[in-house]
Enzyme design. Structure first.
Site, PDB file in Angstrom:
ATOM      1  N   ASP A  13      14.959  26.075  14.241  1.00  0.00           N
ATOM      2  CA  ASP A  13      15.781  25.198  13.401  1.00  0.00           C
ATOM      3  C   ASP A  13      16.577  24.203  14.238  1.00  0.00           C
ATOM      4  OD1 ASP A  13      15.026  26.665  11.017  1.00  0.00           O
ATOM      5  OD2 ASP A  13      16.440  28.203  11.647  1.00  0.00           O
ATOM      6  N   LYS A  16      13.159  20.276  15.733  1.00  0.00           N
ATOM      7  CA  LYS A  16      11.925  19.902  16.438  1.00  0.00           C
ATOM      8  C   LYS A  16      11.075  18.947  15.620  1.00  0.00           C
ATOM      9  CE  LYS A  16      10.693  24.181  16.798  1.00  0.00           C
ATOM     10  NZ  LYS A  16      11.924  24.726  16.170  1.00  0.00           N
ATOM     11  N   GLY A  40       9.431  26.025   9.172  1.00  0.00           N
ATOM     12  CA  GLY A  40       9.604  24.851   8.320  1.00  0.00           C
ATOM     13  C   GLY A  40      10.193  23.708   9.109  1.00  0.00           C
ATOM     14  N   HIS A  41       9.534  22.553   9.073  1.00  0.00           N
ATOM     15  CA  HIS A  41      10.049  21.371   9.735  1.00  0.00           C
ATOM     16  C   HIS A  41      10.421  20.340   8.675  1.00  0.00           C
ATOM     17  CE1 HIS A  41       7.672  22.401  13.632  1.00  0.00           C
ATOM     18  NE2 HIS A  41       8.835  23.002  13.567  1.00  0.00           N
ATOM     19  N   GLN A 224       9.484  27.709  15.416  1.00  0.00           N
ATOM     20  CA  GLN A 224      10.563  28.623  15.792  1.00  0.00           C
ATOM     21  C   GLN A 224      11.188  28.182  17.133  1.00  0.00           C
ATOM     22  OE1 GLN A 224       7.436  30.527  14.957  1.00  0.00           O
ATOM     23  NE2 GLN A 224       8.033  30.822  12.859  1.00  0.00           N
TER      24      GLN A 224
END
Length: 423
Positions: A13, A16, A40-41, A224
């Site tokens: 988080d 990235k 999740g991005h 991650q």
């Protein structure tokens, strides 16, 4: 642009997706090499917000090619949902711009059921997984019993193996009084997904080596962060893959000598989601950030745990990833503070530690030692260059760079693509 690995330097988080999105302009191929749809991005582009789980962030740029590598564990139905969601927002996804490794392992419904059951059975010792089936899928992979993408295209054998796996899972569900899985319905759904995905699937190792030979620039997108790495993270409160830079090679088939640079990404403070140690956690600071509408998980929507910048963690992340440059995001999250604590080292029973311990029990005895830096109490989200930042904000970044021995080359002062400063 050289071949670059982007890796998280904290617990994920870190932003990235934003950094990868920004770097993609000069890349030709963007590669996802590990993890699953538990990641999740979030990327904001031209006023639109996109949350990506399996597909690399490069999909938002026309003319770029994206690869889901062999190290990824992939839920075929969820992937199709992600493709359809992007298409609905006007983003074209086709075999021309998305390739999927035929060696990637499949996340299937029985993995999710096993994940939820195992997490529930842990009680107060729960890991805090997203219950997306990632751990059980990697377990199958290591036990050499997993199903891979190419197995979808041998329908008879696939159904036989799937039915056997579901039967084993149903024994566990029945004992727990849970609803049983319907092997026939799941099989139909998987085979239908296979037909839609077939044009995307192939030998992505050859594709990537051909791209390198042609002089294309590769950008590897990590999921991650370092402290969720199965080897180097706060074990056992970690994910089930290698989230550090080395995972980019094993998860894609691109050898180490073809990697030119590693860029680490860190927030200007620290967050994590799920259970596990967090030496610099500060609930009051978390309340402030949540009150600002910040720090909610892109995948789960859960409030992230929040704390101060931890140089001990970052120091080790630089080592194990071989970080050449650092991107610091969310600097604007500190704008209102008059003073900012930064953890320089730990004390464990009076002994100084400049690197994190291996034993999880040692984290209970950590006393973080802080250095207090002056804040700037000035909005930074409108800055267009590093020179626009307040003096104390630049000093904060300089202190971080000095402590870690790596330059800070990118600075995030907001979520949008154009809120990225080059140092």
């Amino acid at each position: 642009m050289p071949n670059i690995v982007v890796t998280g330097a904290q617990w994920g988080d870190e932003g990235k997706g934003k950094i990868v999105d920004w770097l993609t302009e000069k890349a030709d191929v963007v590669v996802r090499a590990q993890g699953g749809n538990n990641a999740g991005h979030t990327v904001i582009s031209e006023g639109k917000t996109y949350v990506l789980h399996l597909i690399p962030s490069g999909i938002l740029w026309p003319g770029k090619r994206c690869v889901i590598g062999n190290g990824v564990v992939m839920d075929p139905v969820s992937l199709l949902g992600e493709i359809d969601g992007l298409e609905e927002k006007g983003i074209s996804v086709s075999p021309e711009n998305l390739r999927i490794s035929d060696r990637a392992h499949l996340v299937l419904p029985y993995h999710r059921e096993l994940d939820a059951r195992r997490e529930s059975n842990l009680g107060s010792r729960k890991i805090g997984t997203t219950k997306r089936g990632i751990g059980p899928t990697y377990a199958d992979k290591i036990e050499r019993t997993g199903l891979r993408v190419h197995d979808l295209f041998d329908s008879v054998t696939f159904i036989e193996r799937l039915t056997s796996k579901i039967a084993d899972c149903n024994v566990i569900l029945e004992a727990a009084g849970e609803e049983l899985l319907d092997a026939e319905a799941i099989g139909r759904e998987c085979l239908a997904a296979a037909e839609r995905l077939r044009p995307y699937v192939g030998n992505t190792v050859k594709f990537l080596h051909d791209a390198i030979a042609a002089g294309d620039n590769l950008l590897f997108e990590g999921a991650q962060g370092t402290y969720l790495d199965i080897d180097f993270g706060t074990y056992p409160f970690v994910t089930s893959s290698n989230t550090t830079s080395g995972g980019a090679c094993t998860g894609s088939g691109v050898p180490p000598q073809k990697i030119d640079k590693v860029i680490g990404v860190a927030k200007a403070y620290t967050t994590r989601v799920g259970s596990g140690p967090f030496p610099t956690e500060d609930d009051n600071w978390g309340d402030v950030l949540h009150g600002m509408g910040r720090e909610f998980g892109a995948t789960t929507g859960r409030e992230r745990r929040c704390g101060w910048l931890d140089l001990v963690l970052l120091r080790y992340a630089v080592m194990v990833n071989g970080i050449d440059e650092l991107a610091v995001t969310n600097l604007d999250g500190l704008d209102q503070l008059a003073e900012i604590p930064v953890c320089t080292h730990y004390e464990i029973e009076g002994e100084r530690h400049d690197l994190p311990p291996a034993a999880i029990g040692d984290y209970d005895r950590i006393k973080p030692v802080y250095e207090t830096l002056p804040g700037w109490q000035t909005a930074t989200d409108g800055a267009k260059s590093v020179d626009d930042l307040p003096d104390n904000a630049r000093a904060y970044l300089d202190r971080l760079s000095e402590a870690l021995g790596v330059p800070i080359t990118l600075i995030g002062v907001g979520p949008a693509r154009d809120q990225t400063l080059v140092s």
